[in-house]
Design an enzyme around this catalytic site. Structure first.
Site, PDB file in Angstrom:
ATOM      1  N   LEU A  52       0.907  -1.291   0.058  1.00  0.00           N
ATOM      2  CA  LEU A  52       0.122  -0.030   0.140  1.00  0.00           C
ATOM      3  C   LEU A  52       0.890   1.410  -0.090  1.00  0.00           C
ATOM      4  O   LEU A  52       1.628   1.475   0.896  1.00  0.00           O
ATOM      5  CB  LEU A  52      -0.912  -0.114   1.152  1.00  0.00           C
ATOM      6  CG  LEU A  52      -2.035   1.032   1.179  1.00  0.00           C
ATOM      7  CD1 LEU A  52      -3.249   0.688   1.872  1.00  0.00           C
ATOM      8  CD2 LEU A  52      -1.590   2.333   1.644  1.00  0.00           C
ATOM      9  N   HIS A  91       6.461   3.490  11.315  1.00  0.00           N
ATOM     10  CA  HIS A  91       6.992   4.857  10.724  1.00  0.00           C
ATOM     11  C   HIS A  91       5.801   6.041  10.839  1.00  0.00           C
ATOM     12  O   HIS A  91       4.595   5.627  10.601  1.00  0.00           O
ATOM     13  CB  HIS A  91       7.352   4.615   9.285  1.00  0.00           C
ATOM     14  CG  HIS A  91       7.904   5.621   8.454  1.00  0.00           C
ATOM     15  ND1 HIS A  91       7.176   6.998   7.952  1.00  0.00           N
ATOM     16  CD2 HIS A  91       9.296   5.806   8.141  1.00  0.00           C
ATOM     17  CE1 HIS A  91       7.993   7.602   7.211  1.00  0.00           C
ATOM     18  NE2 HIS A  91       9.237   7.200   7.464  1.00  0.00           N
TER      19      HIS A  91
END
Length: 380
Positions: free
Chosen positions: A125, A229
Site C-alpha cells: 500500500l 513509521h
C-alpha cells in the site's frame, strides 16, 4: 479514482513509485526484473479462474481518471511463508532467578521465528504524496477486503499486515543499525532490496538463533521496537478499526509490528454486500438522510469481474435494502465496466466507507488513551 489490476503498461510508473517509496518498502523494490515478474505474476493470478491460493499475488493500482496517472498501489499475497520463510522476531520475556539469593531479573527477548506459514498478507500500500486526498488512502486499503469478500476461496482464514517500522530522515533504521553492527554487515537499503526480491537466505545464515535481550541493545534501537513509521500511523489506525491486532511479532529488519486478523471478522468484509444494481441517469446526489432513502453516503462499489476488476468510491448511489438493490448512475456503471444485462441491471459489491470511518475515529480516540501495541507488549 478507479482501482484496477496492474498492467504491464504501468511498469514505468511502478518503477517511479518503487524509487520514491524508499528503503523499507520491501514489497515494491526498485528493481526492473523484480517489478516485471511482480506484474506478470499478478496478471496471471487475476486471469486464473481456478484461484490456486498458494500462487495468488494480486497487485492493484489507483488511477486518476482524467490523466490516467497511477496515484498509488495496493496488494494481496494469497499465501506467505510457504515458498520461502517469512521471518519475524517473537517478542517474549525470560526470567532468571536465584531462590538462594532471593534475586530475579525479568528481561524482554526477541526470538527469530517463521511463525506465519500459509496465511494471506495485505501489502504494497503506497499513496503518492501529490495524490493524498480525501478517501484515496481508505479506498486503497479497504478495496482489498472487498476483493477478499468476493473471492474467499482464494485466501487463507488469517490475514496479516507487516507495518513499516521507524527510519530516520536518511532512510536508515535504528533497529537494523544495531543488528548490522553486531551480526550482519549489510546496510539497511541493501537488506531491504535483498529481502524484497526474495533473497533472504542470509537471515538463517548470519542472524543469531538464540534470543536477543533487548536490554543489551542501544537506546535508539530499543525505542523503535514495535513502532511504526510516522507515515504509517494512519494505515495502522485504519487496520485496527477493521479488527487487526498485534500478537507479538515484529519485522526483523526495522522492528515494525506485524498485525493480524481472521478474514471473516474484518469490518469491511462483514459489512460488504453483494446485490443487483439498477442503472439510471446521472443526477446530483441529494442530501437527504440515508435512512430516509436519500443519497450522499460514501460507498465503495466494485464490479464482480476478476481479470477486469474495477472499484471506486461514490456518493452518487442509493441502496434500497427492502429490494436489495443499489441504484447507480450510468457514468459510474461505465467507469466500473459493469456487465449490464437486458433488464438494465448488473451485479455489484459495495461497502459503506463512512460507517467504517466512524469506527476508525473511535479506534483512533481509543488508541490515544491506550496504545493497543503497547498493551500487547505488556501481555507478552
Amino acid at each position: 479514482m478507479i482501482i484496477r489490476p496492474v498492467a504491464m503498461s504501468d511498469l514505468a510508473e511502478l518503477k517511479t513509485i518503487a524509487a520514491e517509496s524508499g528503503p523499507g518498502f520491501t514489497s515494491l523494490v526498485n528493481d526492473h526484473d523484480f517489478l516485471v515478474q511482480k506484474i506478470e505474476r499478478s496478471i496471471a493470478s487475476f486471469a486464473d479462474a481456478n484461484g490456486q491460493q498458494a500462487a495468488g499475488s494480486y497487485l492493484f493500482v489507483l488511477v486518476e481518471p482524467n490523466t490516467g496517472s497511477i496515484m498509488g498501489t495496493t496488494g494481496i499475497e494469497a499465501s506467505v511463508g510457504t515458498r520461502r520463510p517469512l521471518y519475524h522476531y517473537r517478542v517474549g520475556h525470560a526470567t532468571r532467578q536465584s531462590p538462594t539469593l532471593g534475586l530475579s531479573r525479568h528481561q524482554q527477548t526477541l526470538t527469530l521465528c517463521n511463525h506465519y506459514k500459509g496465511g494471506s498478507e495485505i501489502c504494497t500500500l503506497y499513496l503518492r504524496p501529490q495524490y493524498r486526498r480525501a478517501w484515496a488512502g481508505k479506498l486503497l486499503s479497504r478495496v482489498r477486503f472487498l476483493f477478499m469478500a468476493q473471492h474467499p476461496e482464494r485466501f487463507a482464514n488469517t490475514v496479516i499486515a507487516e507495518m513499516r517500522g521507524v527510519s530516520d530522515p536518511s532512510g536508515e533504521s535504528p533497529f537494523w543499525r544495531w543488528l548490522q553492527t553486531h551480526f550482519v554487515d549489510l546496510d539497511f537499503a541493501t537488506v531491504s532490496q535483498m529481502v524484497g526480491t526474495g533473497d533472504n537466505g542470509f537471515i538463517a545464515d548470519l542472524m543469531p538463533e538464540h534470543p536477543l535481550y533487548t536490554s543489551l541493545m542501544d537506546e535508539p534501537a530499543r525505542a523503535v521496537i514495535g513502532k511504526v513509521h510516522p507515515d504509517t500511523r494512519p494505515a495502522l489506525h485504519m487496520l485496527e478499526s477493521e479488527g487487526f491486532r498485534f500478537n507479538g511479532f515484529i519485522d526483523p529488519f526495522d522492528g515494525g509490528p506485524t498485525i493480524e486478523a481472521p478474514v471473516q471478522t474484518l469490518r469491511s468484509v462483514r459489512q460488504s454486500s453483494h446485490c443487483r444494481a439498477r442503472i439510471g441517469p446521472d443526477r446530483t446526489p441529494s442530501k437527504a438522510p440515508w435512512t430516509n432513502g436519500g443519497q450522499g453516503k460514501t460507498l465503495m462499489v466494485a464490479n464482480t469481474s476478476l481479470a477486469d476488476f474495477r472499484a471506486t468510491i461514490t456518493t452518487a448511489a442509493r441502496y434500497l435494502p427492502a429490494h436489495q438493490l443499489l441504484e447507480i448512475p450510468e457514468s459510474l456503471a461505465n467507469s466500473l465496466g459493469l456487465d449490464i444485462d437486458s433488464m438494465g441491471g448488473a451485479d455489484v459489491w459495495f461497502a459503506d466507507l463512512e460507517a467504517a470511518g466512524q469506527n476508525q475515529n473511535r479506534a483512533m480516540a481509543t488508541s490515544r488513551q491506550s496504545d493497543p501495541i503497547k498493551e500487547a507488549f505488556r501481555a507478552h
